[in-house]
Scaffold this motif. Sequence first.
Motif, PDB file in Angstrom:
ATOM      1  N   SER A 133      37.563 -51.333 -49.141  1.00 45.49           N
ATOM      2  CA  SER A 133      37.714 -52.734 -48.765  1.00 45.49           C
ATOM      3  C   SER A 133      36.481 -53.530 -49.179  1.00 45.49           C
ATOM      4  N   ARG A 134      35.791 -54.222 -48.231  1.00 38.08           N
ATOM      5  CA  ARG A 134      34.608 -54.981 -48.670  1.00 38.08           C
ATOM      6  C   ARG A 134      33.577 -54.027 -49.272  1.00 38.08           C
ATOM      7  N   LYS A 174      34.525 -53.388 -52.881  1.00 39.37           N
ATOM      8  CA  LYS A 174      34.091 -54.461 -53.781  1.00 39.37           C
ATOM      9  C   LYS A 174      32.640 -54.198 -54.178  1.00 39.37           C
ATOM     10  N   GLU A 191      45.405 -62.372 -51.361  1.00 39.38           N
ATOM     11  CA  GLU A 191      44.169 -63.055 -50.954  1.00 39.38           C
ATOM     12  C   GLU A 191      43.627 -63.881 -52.128  1.00 39.38           C
ATOM     13  N   TRP A 250      47.774 -56.907 -48.885  1.00 39.16           N
ATOM     14  CA  TRP A 250      46.720 -57.935 -48.975  1.00 39.16           C
ATOM     15  C   TRP A 250      45.742 -57.643 -50.109  1.00 39.16           C
TER      16      TRP A 250
HETATM   17  C1  GTR Z   1      39.734 -58.583 -45.117  1.00 39.62           C
HETATM   18  C2  GTR Z   1      39.421 -59.295 -46.378  1.00 39.62           C
HETATM   19  C3  GTR Z   1      39.440 -58.322 -47.498  1.00 39.62           C
HETATM   20  C4  GTR Z   1      38.634 -57.071 -47.176  1.00 39.62           C
HETATM   21  C5  GTR Z   1      38.748 -56.656 -45.746  1.00 39.62           C
HETATM   22  C6  GTR Z   1      37.701 -55.684 -45.207  1.00 39.62           C
HETATM   23  O1  GTR Z   1      39.898 -59.433 -44.047  1.00 39.62           O
HETATM   24  O2  GTR Z   1      40.330 -60.338 -46.524  1.00 39.62           O
HETATM   25  O3  GTR Z   1      39.023 -58.921 -48.690  1.00 39.62           O
HETATM   26  O4  GTR Z   1      37.323 -57.264 -47.499  1.00 39.62           O
HETATM   27  O5  GTR Z   1      38.700 -57.693 -44.885  1.00 39.62           O
HETATM   28  O6  GTR Z   1      36.658 -55.431 -45.774  1.00 39.62           O
HETATM   29  O7  GTR Z   1      37.945 -55.165 -44.162  1.00 39.62           O
END
Ligand code: GTR
Length: 407
Positions: free
Chosen positions: A241-242, A245, A279, A332
């Motif tokens: 997720s983050r 990235k 997103e 998402w």
């Molecule tokens: C969500 C966000 C995603 C992702 C995620 C996370 O809310 O929209 O881009 O980063 O969080 O890291 O948990």
Amino acid sequence: MSRDDDELPPPSRCRPTDELPPLLEFRDGSPVETAADWRERRAELRRSLRHYVYGYAPDPPEIETATERTADVLDGAATLVETEIAFAALPADAPSITLAVFLPSDAVDAGRSVPVLLGLNWRGNHAAVDDPAVTITDTAREHGGRGDGAAERGVAADYWCVDQILSRGYGFATYQLADVDPDSGDPADGIRPYYDDDLPGPPGTEWGVLAAWAWGLQRCVDALRPMEAVRAGEIAVLGHSRCGKAALLAGATDERVGLVAPHQSGTGGTALDRDNDQEGIGDITGMFPGWFADTYAAFDGQVDRLPVDSHSLAALVAPRPLIDTAGARDYWTNPGRALDAVRAAEPVWELLGAEGIGDDLPLYGDDAIGDETVGSLCHYRRETGHTLNEGYLDAVLDFADVHFDGG
Ligand code: GTR
């Protein structure tokens, strides 16, 4: 210090939204035909990604590693080495990184070095395994974020599956993102304010939180490479997720990283911004204003003017191995547009003589990942929502087995 980026022209509307900015073409329109051309094009793309999306991080600083200690954890299966990474030029009260490295004890006893998965975590190093030997990294808790000290021990054990990683002959290294930036939304928190005067780009392009976390991963690579127990050329970066990235950004922009494994990284990760019905740029910059350079938010509603996209970032990894992992029900993060990005980047691997993604895609669930089935690019899915688990880790390790000398 290079200020080349001041000379970058403003983005111009030149292509319809269903087309991606070309990779094998310089900004002036001339073709990229050789590996030597690609070196130059790669530098151009890297600058554009920093300029328009993630922001400019400071040049690699001199690090000081200290307070290393070792302990037996996981009933002796792992040897834990903890290293504090500090920054020589910063004051003593500046943030530092606590890097936890779990090594298979049998390899350590035999004096063998191992490949290492370097993962970025957000719940604390102590959440990765349930063992009192692991130092509690609770910077997130101090900043009112997630993480709850001792109560969090081992809560992410089924997520990182450290015992499984070790049993495959790999080490696992990790740091908590809050060591570098607690994700509080306050730009005064974390490491970034300490480098305000040292950023190589023009105003508006200062590094965002994702670039800071990625920079932190690269400082962990600095610290891991000299370790005798670590195969310096076989460090893979991984994040979900983050953190996915940040892992992609770290691996793409640092050629010392031997393999890159972003997991469900979504927007700002492998998913394309163009034609992304999940997103959007406005969503992510609205919800997480500090994650990117300020320049990125301006492309909301006019994504076709962005001179790069996620395929540009993926391409920076070439010809090194990249496995993009996605959850089929994790809408998402837009697995479809992540696969499109990987496909769009494939010609760069091919130009550099590496085997690309092939035709039988995506790989799913129990599909074999081995010499016969994958090249240097892979997109893999499981039937899950937004999570990391042992199935995904097995896929990453299978892919690493193909590319590294041996787990
Ligand atoms: C969500 C966000 C995603 C992702 C995620 C996370 O809310 O929209 O881009 O980063 O969080 O890291 O948990």
